[in-house]
Design a protein around this motif. Structure first.
Motif, short mmCIF file in Angstrom:
data_model
loop_
_atom_site.label_atom_id
_atom_site.label_comp_id
_atom_site.label_asym_id
_atom_site.label_seq_id
_atom_site.Cartn_x
_atom_site.Cartn_y
_atom_site.Cartn_z
N GLU A 117 40.85 42.89 45.22
CA GLU A 117 41.37 42.16 46.37
C GLU A 117 42.38 43.04 47.11
O GLU A 117 43.17 43.75 46.48
CB GLU A 117 42.09 40.88 45.93
CG GLU A 117 41.17 39.80 45.42
CD GLU A 117 41.92 38.50 45.13
OE1 GLU A 117 43.16 38.46 45.38
OE2 GLU A 117 41.30 37.56 44.64
N PHE A 166 34.66 51.75 42.52
CA PHE A 166 35.63 51.07 41.67
C PHE A 166 36.32 52.06 40.74
O PHE A 166 37.54 52.01 40.54
CB PHE A 166 34.91 49.99 40.86
CG PHE A 166 35.81 49.15 40.00
CD1 PHE A 166 36.40 47.99 40.48
CD2 PHE A 166 36.07 49.53 38.68
CE1 PHE A 166 37.22 47.21 39.67
CE2 PHE A 166 36.89 48.76 37.87
CZ PHE A 166 37.47 47.61 38.38
N GLN A 209 42.11 39.36 50.27
CA GLN A 209 40.69 39.27 50.59
C GLN A 209 39.87 40.06 49.57
O GLN A 209 40.23 41.19 49.22
CB GLN A 209 40.41 39.81 51.99
CG GLN A 209 41.12 39.04 53.09
CD GLN A 209 40.71 37.59 53.14
OE1 GLN A 209 39.52 37.25 53.09
NE2 GLN A 209 41.71 36.70 53.24
N PRO A 210 38.76 39.48 49.08
CA PRO A 210 37.91 40.21 48.13
C PRO A 210 37.23 41.39 48.81
O PRO A 210 36.84 41.32 49.98
CB PRO A 210 36.89 39.15 47.68
CG PRO A 210 36.85 38.16 48.81
CD PRO A 210 38.24 38.14 49.39
N VAL A 211 37.07 42.46 48.05
CA VAL A 211 36.42 43.67 48.56
C VAL A 211 35.32 44.07 47.59
O VAL A 211 35.58 44.26 46.39
CB VAL A 211 37.42 44.83 48.71
CG1 VAL A 211 36.73 46.06 49.29
CG2 VAL A 211 38.60 44.43 49.58
N ALA A 212 34.09 44.17 48.06
CA ALA A 212 32.95 44.53 47.21
C ALA A 212 32.86 46.05 47.11
O ALA A 212 32.77 46.74 48.13
CB ALA A 212 31.66 43.96 47.78
N LEU A 213 32.87 46.56 45.87
CA LEU A 213 32.79 48.00 45.64
C LEU A 213 31.64 48.32 44.69
O LEU A 213 31.30 47.52 43.82
CB LEU A 213 34.09 48.53 45.02
CG LEU A 213 35.39 48.33 45.80
CD1 LEU A 213 36.55 48.95 45.02
CD2 LEU A 213 35.31 48.96 47.19
N SER A 214 31.07 49.50 44.85
CA SER A 214 30.09 49.99 43.88
C SER A 214 30.83 50.41 42.61
O SER A 214 32.07 50.53 42.60
CB SER A 214 29.33 51.19 44.46
OG SER A 214 30.19 52.31 44.55
N THR A 234 36.51 41.64 35.44
CA THR A 234 35.50 41.14 36.37
C THR A 234 35.07 42.20 37.37
O THR A 234 34.12 41.99 38.12
CB THR A 234 36.04 39.93 37.14
OG1 THR A 234 37.17 40.35 37.93
CG2 THR A 234 36.47 38.84 36.19
N ARG A 235 35.80 43.33 37.40
CA ARG A 235 35.59 44.41 38.37
C ARG A 235 35.74 43.89 39.80
O ARG A 235 35.07 44.35 40.72
CB ARG A 235 34.22 45.06 38.15
CG ARG A 235 34.13 45.80 36.85
CD ARG A 235 32.75 46.28 36.52
NE ARG A 235 32.23 47.18 37.51
CZ ARG A 235 30.99 47.68 37.48
NH1 ARG A 235 30.18 47.35 36.50
NH2 ARG A 235 30.58 48.50 38.41
N ALA A 236 36.63 42.91 39.94
CA ALA A 236 36.93 42.36 41.26
C ALA A 236 38.11 43.12 41.86
O ALA A 236 39.05 43.50 41.16
CB ALA A 236 37.26 40.88 41.15
N LYS A 275 36.31 50.41 53.63
CA LYS A 275 36.43 49.04 53.16
C LYS A 275 37.88 48.57 53.05
O LYS A 275 38.16 47.37 53.18
CB LYS A 275 35.75 48.90 51.79
CG LYS A 275 34.24 49.12 51.85
CD LYS A 275 33.61 49.08 50.46
CE LYS A 275 32.11 49.29 50.53
NZ LYS A 275 31.46 49.24 49.20
#
Length: 220
Positions: free
Chosen positions: A142, A155, A146-151, A138-140, A200
């Motif tokens: 945490e 990633f 906590q979720p962290v949004a990465l390019s 999923t390229r998720a 981040k």
């Protein structure tokens, strides 16, 4: 991570290169068997995507020669040859998997992940270190729940460091995992990605080893 794509069909090759780059892979694309051999002699690859019907030297012959030389890089055959004897020959000559054209990019990505898990001796997709968790499917990401949004490139940097815990990766090594042939690389690209990751995740997650490179830091 760096992939060698060996495909003589221009439309398929360009589509695969763009799709894989969009998933954070560095992709080097060649269009004949001789070029594939030269690329393998000069560049370390994590995985090879190999067509069989190639000009100058057939893909099956290229694969057989690699295995006879002791090269163990995972090879996934991509071909329109769908007969059972063709599949058997491919696997018997050293292929790790076989995917018949046409195929969906999502299936190709799933097979790539499976080959990499097998190579790394993992049975699960998740890659974890302390409170840091990365899911290649999923390229998720945490961190501390906590979720962290990465390019895609952020990633890829984080995954490279997570897959080599304790190791120091130089800027050049990280660039090799991020960029394929023909992609413009700014001189401070890796530093920028590391800076964004620290912003981040916290400055303690990635440590700088002065004069050498970067390693995974405190992730608990």
């Amino acid at each position: 991570m760096r992939i060698l794509l060996v495909e003589d069909d221009l439309m398929i090759g360009e589509s695969l290169r763009q799709g894989l780059r969009g998933e954070g892979f560095a992709v080097d694309w060649v269009q004949d068997g001789r070029s594939a051999e030269l690329a393998m002699e000069t560049t370390p690859y994590t995985l090879v995507l190999l067509d069989l019907g190639l000009p100058k030297k057939d893909g099956l012959t290229v694969l057989r020669d690699w295995r006879q030389r002791g090269l163990t890089v995972p090879v996934l055959i991509l071909t329109a040859r769908d007969a059972v004897p063709d599949r058997v020959r491919g696997l018997d000559n050293g292929a790790d998997d076989y995917l018949v054209k046409p195929f969906d990019l999502t299936e190709l990505l799933a097979r790539i992940r499976a080959l990499l898990r097998r190579r790394e001796g993992r049975v699960r997709e998740l890659i974890e270190s302390g409170a840091l968790r990365l899911d290649p499917v999923t390229r998720a990401v945490e961190y501390r729940g906590q979720p962290v949004a990465l390019s895609a490139r952020e990633f890829a940097v984080l995954r490279a460091l997570l897959e080599t815990p304790g190791a120091v990766l130089s800027r050049e090594q990280l660039e090799d995992r991020l960029y394929g042939w023909g992609e413009e690389v700014e001189s401070n690209a890796v530093e920028v990605h590391v800076h964004h990751l620290r912003r981040k995740l916290g400055s303690e997650v990635i440590r700088t080893v002065r004069g050498v490179g970067y390693r995974l830091g405190e992730t608990s």
